[in-house]
Design an enzyme around this catalytic site. Sequence first.
Site, PDB file in Angstrom:
ATOM      1  N   TYR A   1       0.861  -1.183   0.000  1.00  0.00           N
ATOM      2  CA  TYR A   1       0.000   0.000   0.000  1.00  0.00           C
ATOM      3  C   TYR A   1       0.895   1.230   0.000  1.00  0.00           C
ATOM      4  CZ  TYR A   1      -2.940   3.748   1.830  1.00  0.00           C
ATOM      5  OH  TYR A   1      -3.592   4.942   1.995  1.00  0.00           O
TER       6      TYR A   1
ATOM      7  N   GLU B   1      -4.046   7.411  -3.279  1.00  0.00           N
ATOM      8  CA  GLU B   1      -3.924   6.079  -2.689  1.00  0.00           C
ATOM      9  C   GLU B   1      -3.674   5.060  -3.778  1.00  0.00           C
ATOM     10  OE1 GLU B   1      -7.479   5.241  -0.346  1.00  0.00           O
ATOM     11  OE2 GLU B   1      -6.151   4.946   1.367  1.00  0.00           O
TER      12      GLU B   1
END
Lengths: 290, 389
Positions: B109, B197
Amino acid sequence: MSILVNKDTKVIVQGFTGKEGTFHAGQCLDYGTQIVGGVTPNKGGQTHLGKPVFNTVQEAIKATGATVSMIFVPPAFVGDAVMEAADAGIDLAVIITEGAPVKDMMMAKAYAVKNNMKTIGPNCPGVITAEECKIGIMPGMVFKKGNVGLISKSGTLTYEGANQVCKAGYGITTAVGIGGDPIIGLSYIQLLEMFEADSDTEAIVMIGEIGGDLEIQAAKFIKNNVTKPVVAFIAGQTAPKGKRMGHAGAIISGSAGTAAEKMAALEAAGVTVVKSPAEIGEKVKEVLSK
Amino acid sequence: MNIHEYQAKEIFAKYGVPVPKGKVAFSVEEAVQNAKDLGGKIWVVKAQIHAGGRGLGGGVKLAKSIDEVRELAQEILGMTLVTHQTGPKGKLVQKIYIEEGADIADELYLGVVLDRAKEMPVIMASTEGGMEIEKVASETPEKIIKVAVDPTIGFQGFHGRKLAFGLGLPKEQVGKFIKFAAALYKVYTENDASLIEINPLVKTGAGDFVALDGKMGFDDSALGRHPDIEAMRDLSEEDPAEMEASKYGLSYVKLDGNVGCMVNGAGLAMGTMDTINYVGGTPANFLDVGGTASAQTVAKAFEIILRDPNVKSIFVNIFGGIVRCDRIANGILDATKLVDVHVPVVVRLDGTNAAEAAEILKNANISNVITASDLGDGAKKAVAAAKGE
């Protein structure tokens, strides 16, 4: 006494000759604020509202001895204006402008801190020391002189809070609208510290809202450092998650920044928390008559 | 403002952030053609909506043949996708992204967001890719590495090293990862993003890093200097009432209650909603009429509030500052002539010239206008009116 500004404070206006700057500088002059001049590039040498106009902040300070600047420059240029004030040696910049890009304010704030310049705002009503000095866009007549300090993220809630304090038979020392943007200048902690040290202030009203964690930080500070009674309201108990409520910073992201969490933190710090702004006046009366 | 995955990836590619090859499609035929153009043997068909959790909701699927691409495109285009971020009503899928399949060895991530307390962008990285990052943050916060970047110095090598070594990457991958993170930081600052993101950020079998997903949000106040990004706005993703309101300088958010609210200032607007709730009612909306409530904006505000059939009463709560209350009272009277206001309207005007305003409303003698003395009184009257009392 009061905090930040008083009847002797000399103020210049950046964005002096624009529509907003002109109107509100006029209102401040009527209130009695010592507006000693203004800055509009390329209009230096002119006279506006009976005060001199300068091309740069540096020239304005040299000629007038001003220590505070009230900024009405349009959003795209406001970062530049704040940095100019810091560079020229202004002590306090009150940034009224709404809609400043976050990146610009991030840079301007960093530069202001480096140059020891305090900032208030952006996107705020400004600061007022009752019956002495109004630097901003608030309706002056709402703020009667008294012994309550007020700190608020929201403009109209500042007026609502002050109005209730005055109707309850008390008054205001200084009221500061800190603004609802993601990046702001002076915040609760610095102002609470100033009010705690101010001999005229006997109670503090603190108005917050959803988003970010400034109120949580403030609660921690109050617990350890503030002896004066604090009455607080947090706007947005009924606001849905993930929706921006007007102010750029007023948004609950994920599960963080809710009113419930802020209210609980303040209550745990011994603050009198009200569920509706309609109860601010009554609670101030209660804490001050103890 | 938010954009779609395919748009975020277009921006990523411009800055050298590696993304899989892909093309957006608005029809099944286009989807099939895109798959043929991309070549290869595996494709991913991805619903393009402004919400996370698309995979779990059935909006992201793998196709192993062109026929499968066709079947999946037929299935996903036009479906109403419900995820944890769309709300129970879900969102209609109007476009899909056809992407080449990726060779996935590991999922990470990576995100960039504004840290409001530090007043700096913070880069967040985690080995727990593909999971909901909020869940990781609450359950295993030690698995998220946060590196704040002072905007006055920008992204430096040490920021990258803190991230790469923090993730425990093998040394031959450290340099590649730092390059990736540096490029992403550049995407963030140069485009005035408010959030980026990448979940998951994929490590391939060859040890390369690829953005398998992409989510971007932008600072609305800075869109003026990014016409290219403003052009990416997808109007079908935005609430029509909120959009219309913003055209008139009104800030509106619909809620589920039955007491409509018209207030000046965002803080007081929230405070009014809270007060309605406190006295036993439910607010139907957030509405900030702004600093200059003219007859026209007040009329528009009435119109938008009344479009919601749940609204049984309206509470107009104005604290007149620079804007004088008598003007607002006249604005309300004019507005009631322009719009058919068929529910009781409770009006509280305080501040500059409040007494004159009360006089104006009293003299106008409109049957469904009820005046209130303060915020608490107004909220009680509006809630009672909504209950038909």
